[in-house]
Enzyme design. Structure first.
Site, PDB file in Angstrom:
ATOM      1  N   GLY A  46       0.837  -1.189   0.000  1.00  0.00           N
ATOM      2  CA  GLY A  46       0.000   0.000   0.000  1.00  0.00           C
ATOM      3  C   GLY A  46       0.873   1.241   0.000  1.00  0.00           C
ATOM      4  O   GLY A  46       1.997   1.215   0.503  1.00  0.00           O
ATOM      5  N   GLN A  51       3.278   9.899   1.128  1.00  0.00           N
ATOM      6  CA  GLN A  51       4.535   9.159   1.207  1.00  0.00           C
ATOM      7  C   GLN A  51       5.450   9.413   0.012  1.00  0.00           C
ATOM      8  O   GLN A  51       6.621   9.057   0.033  1.00  0.00           O
ATOM      9  CB  GLN A  51       4.267   7.651   1.307  1.00  0.00           C
ATOM     10  CG  GLN A  51       3.554   7.250   2.578  1.00  0.00           C
ATOM     11  CD  GLN A  51       3.342   5.754   2.625  1.00  0.00           C
ATOM     12  OE1 GLN A  51       2.367   5.244   2.101  1.00  0.00           O
ATOM     13  NE2 GLN A  51       4.281   5.035   3.236  1.00  0.00           N
ATOM     14  N   CYS A  94       5.537  -0.162   7.303  1.00  0.00           N
ATOM     15  CA  CYS A  94       5.253   1.009   6.476  1.00  0.00           C
ATOM     16  C   CYS A  94       6.522   1.395   5.722  1.00  0.00           C
ATOM     17  O   CYS A  94       7.603   1.421   6.315  1.00  0.00           O
ATOM     18  CB  CYS A  94       4.807   2.156   7.380  1.00  0.00           C
ATOM     19  SG  CYS A  94       4.400   3.663   6.492  1.00  0.00           S
ATOM     20  N   LEU A  95       6.373   1.701   4.426  1.00  0.00           N
ATOM     21  CA  LEU A  95       7.545   2.085   3.632  1.00  0.00           C
ATOM     22  C   LEU A  95       8.183   3.369   4.164  1.00  0.00           C
ATOM     23  O   LEU A  95       9.347   3.636   3.887  1.00  0.00           O
ATOM     24  CB  LEU A  95       7.149   2.265   2.159  1.00  0.00           C
ATOM     25  CG  LEU A  95       6.705   0.977   1.432  1.00  0.00           C
ATOM     26  CD1 LEU A  95       6.226   1.310   0.029  1.00  0.00           C
ATOM     27  CD2 LEU A  95       7.827  -0.045   1.392  1.00  0.00           C
ATOM     28  N   HIS A 136      -4.703   1.486   7.307  1.00  0.00           N
ATOM     29  CA  HIS A 136      -3.342   2.012   7.434  1.00  0.00           C
ATOM     30  C   HIS A 136      -3.106   3.132   6.414  1.00  0.00           C
ATOM     31  O   HIS A 136      -2.614   4.208   6.755  1.00  0.00           O
ATOM     32  CB  HIS A 136      -2.334   0.859   7.232  1.00  0.00           C
ATOM     33  CG  HIS A 136      -0.907   1.275   7.210  1.00  0.00           C
ATOM     34  ND1 HIS A 136       0.018   0.852   8.148  1.00  0.00           N
ATOM     35  CD2 HIS A 136      -0.205   2.079   6.372  1.00  0.00           C
ATOM     36  CE1 HIS A 136       1.189   1.395   7.888  1.00  0.00           C
ATOM     37  NE2 HIS A 136       1.101   2.127   6.806  1.00  0.00           N
ATOM     38  N   GLU A 137      -3.494   2.883   5.155  1.00  0.00           N
ATOM     39  CA  GLU A 137      -3.264   3.878   4.101  1.00  0.00           C
ATOM     40  C   GLU A 137      -4.151   5.113   4.277  1.00  0.00           C
ATOM     41  O   GLU A 137      -3.707   6.240   4.061  1.00  0.00           O
ATOM     42  CB  GLU A 137      -3.479   3.269   2.713  1.00  0.00           C
ATOM     43  CG  GLU A 137      -2.532   2.134   2.347  1.00  0.00           C
ATOM     44  CD  GLU A 137      -1.067   2.433   2.621  1.00  0.00           C
ATOM     45  OE1 GLU A 137      -0.635   3.595   2.475  1.00  0.00           O
ATOM     46  OE2 GLU A 137      -0.342   1.501   3.000  1.00  0.00           O
ATOM     47  N   HIS A 140      -2.760   7.581   6.608  1.00  0.00           N
ATOM     48  CA  HIS A 140      -1.717   8.453   6.035  1.00  0.00           C
ATOM     49  C   HIS A 140      -2.309   9.769   5.528  1.00  0.00           C
ATOM     50  O   HIS A 140      -1.673  10.810   5.580  1.00  0.00           O
ATOM     51  CB  HIS A 140      -1.019   7.761   4.862  1.00  0.00           C
ATOM     52  CG  HIS A 140       0.122   6.866   5.263  1.00  0.00           C
ATOM     53  ND1 HIS A 140       1.249   7.318   5.892  1.00  0.00           N
ATOM     54  CD2 HIS A 140       0.306   5.537   5.093  1.00  0.00           C
ATOM     55  CE1 HIS A 140       2.083   6.301   6.098  1.00  0.00           C
ATOM     56  NE2 HIS A 140       1.532   5.209   5.627  1.00  0.00           N
TER      57      HIS A 140
HETATM   58 NI    NI Z   1       2.396   3.302   5.632  1.00  0.00          NI
END
Ligand code: NI
Length: 171
Positions: A46, A51, A94-95, A136-137, A140
């Site tokens: 995701g 991000q 998470c990236l 989660h996304e 963000h």
């Molecule tokens: Ni994330």
């Protein structure tokens, strides 16, 4: 398509509430394509626009395993319109917080409303791991990271490990 730069904790853009998209046009679709490529290249499931340094309410998700066909989901201006009372604890990463994972408790399933890749309004009930990835996304887009949803002690420990991870992985 192009791979975009990933913004990592503690970059301030990750803390900002993202702006709604006004129109789903070719320019936006290009951004969605680039986000998807960036996500695949980073082995993520995701990615939200903040991000990649863009403060817009868009998300891409693909939870298909490596041995499955890609199954990308594009969410524009997504909102949660229903949450289950039942919750579930799962491990998240998470990236933007590289190399780290932690257990987070969230509603087990949610219903979302969003515009798709063609700008058409859709509603979908998401469950299991897709519910985790979606929440989660969407977090963000409101400037919330999963590490904001764990205890302060666990967060402090995780951030120490992140610092160590970064030292070890410096180019
Ligand atoms: Ni994330």
């Amino acid at each position: 398509m192009a791979k975009l730069k990933l913004y990592e904790y503690p970059h301030p853009i990750l803390k900002k509430k993202a702006e709604p998209v006004e129109k789903v046009d070719d320019e936006l679709r290009k951004l969605l394509d680039d986000m998807l490529e960036t996500m695949y290249a980073s082995n993520g499931c995701g990615l939200a626009a903040p991000q990649i340094g863009v403060s817009k309410r868009i998300v891409v998700i693909d939870i298909a395993r490596e041995d499955e066909e890609p199954n990308p989901l594009y969410l524009v201006n997504p909102e949660i319109i229903w949450r289950s009372e039942e919750t579930e604890i799962s491990e998240e990463g998470c990236l933007s917080v590289p190399g780290q994972r932690a257990e987070v408790e969230r509603p087990a399933s949610v219903k979302i409303r969003y515009l798709d890749y063609h700008g058409k309004q859709q509603e979908m009930l998401v469950e299991d791991f897709l519910a985790v990835a979606t929440q989660h996304e969407l977090d963000h887009l409101d400037g919330i990271l999963y590490i904001d949803r764990i205890s302060r002690l666990k967060r402090q420990m995780l951030l120490k490990k992140l610092e160590k991870f970064r030292k070890e992985h410096q180019e």
